[in-house]
Design an enzyme around this catalytic site. Sequence first.
Site, PDB file in Angstrom:
ATOM      1  N   GLY A 198      50.041  -3.132  22.005  1.00  0.00           N
ATOM      2  CA  GLY A 198      48.997  -3.972  22.549  1.00  0.00           C
ATOM      3  C   GLY A 198      48.989  -3.953  24.076  1.00  0.00           C
ATOM      4  CG  HIS A 225      46.459   5.145  19.405  1.00  0.00           C
ATOM      5  ND1 HIS A 225      46.954   5.614  20.597  1.00  0.00           N
ATOM      6  CD2 HIS A 225      46.895   3.862  19.300  1.00  0.00           C
ATOM      7  CE1 HIS A 225      47.658   4.663  21.186  1.00  0.00           C
ATOM      8  NE2 HIS A 225      47.639   3.586  20.419  1.00  0.00           N
TER       9      HIS A 225
END
Length: 479
Positions: free
Chosen positions: A93, A451
């Site tokens: 994140g 990803h």
Amino acid sequence: MALFSVTLHILLKFVLLICLTKQALSSYLSDDVLAQQEADRVYGLPGQPPVKFKQYAGYITVNKTHGRALFYWFFESTEKPQDKPLLLWLNGGPGCSSVGYGEAEELGPFFPQNSSHPKLKLNPYSWNKAANLLFVESPVGVGFSYTNTSSDINELGDTITAKDSHNFVLNWFKRFPQFKSHEFYIAGESYAGHYVPQLSELIFDNNHNPAKEDYINFKGFMIGNALLDDETDQKGMIDYAWDHAVISDGLYHNITTICNFSLPNSDACQTELDKYFDVYKIIDMYSLYALKCFSNQSSTRRESPAIKGVAPRAFSNFGGWHKRPAGYDPCASDYTEVYLNRPEVQKALHANVTKIPYPWTHCSDNITFWKDAPRSILPVIKKLIAGGIRIWVYSGDTDGRIPVTATRYTLRKLGLNIVQDWTPWYTSRQVGGWTVVYDGLTYVTIRGAGHQVPTFAPKQALQLLRHFLVNKKLPPQPI
């Protein structure tokens, strides 16, 4: 001959003792430990297909004074859990959930489905086929993890995240001591390129005295499409974008002329980078050739706050900094969000016990500041290489956010000797990607993966994990 016979007899007794100890350990657990485990046992989730492996979920306190507790979800291996290693998975994140991404959309056993009622699908390539699998929502404020001290949210950064994660691991082993002797590994992706090495370093340093009660049998870590070095991550991101025809020659020229990625980005540089990030609004740069989700409630289109001060600055100033692709079904994240917000699901998972006053989301809307983040994690990696820790780095080669180009630039900075250069590896008869074996580190690319590698290449990802756990090279010829 007699001496050999006696020695062999002692050795056999020792091996037998180890086997018996492993099998019987659970029967010697204290009543208190057994009660805690039973309280966390998940016997079935709404819409869950039947399984034979055990699963547990609940909270581990990481700071009693502040009332900080992290939510975990643990799956025993599908076969012989007493003999398998333990793997902890972390998403990045910063502020995104390992349950929402890692478990529910990448490598966990259960994937939520699009349905008017709770429904889970079994993942045939779940990583608990190779290891006992542990997910944790970290830091506090992410997912179901919480703190009773609201000011903690404004103190979050790499340092406190690593410390709380270390306390989580130590206290989790107190709840599940039968796994404490198992080989322990950590894996993760994206901003976990910070989380995983930093947690590994704390464990490594703490293990200097193996007689300590909190010694962990830590062997290594694996990180994918990982944020590792501001300079090379940003340079590689722009080079990859130009090379894959998603930005113009003019924008590429402006960025490479104005920006000096070895320093914090100037305002002029940031202006040009914002033009680069405009492409994220129309295509999925986390998986260059995947479809975008256009459902009415899609979380992949919702704007979110940007974190200021996180490395690199370009990562944080993009409004969609925490978005992730959702694999072959681009709306999978929507299904996860609906499922984990169902009261009956939360009850079955022993989650949200403090009645958090906001819905569960993949990435926290409450974490709007990140206190500390080094510009490079390479010094930590060098230290752990020197300490003999097994390290594998991998890249899905269609990720444009932290692309294969960036990671190749980054690894070059380490200056490691190459033991085996660019070599194809195979899944059955197909090339799965390429590998470079350095002195102290293995690098693997996964062909056609974005990803979130396990989402896009689940079979190859499980193969990668199996070889990492036994430190075995991937097959260089068709198998």
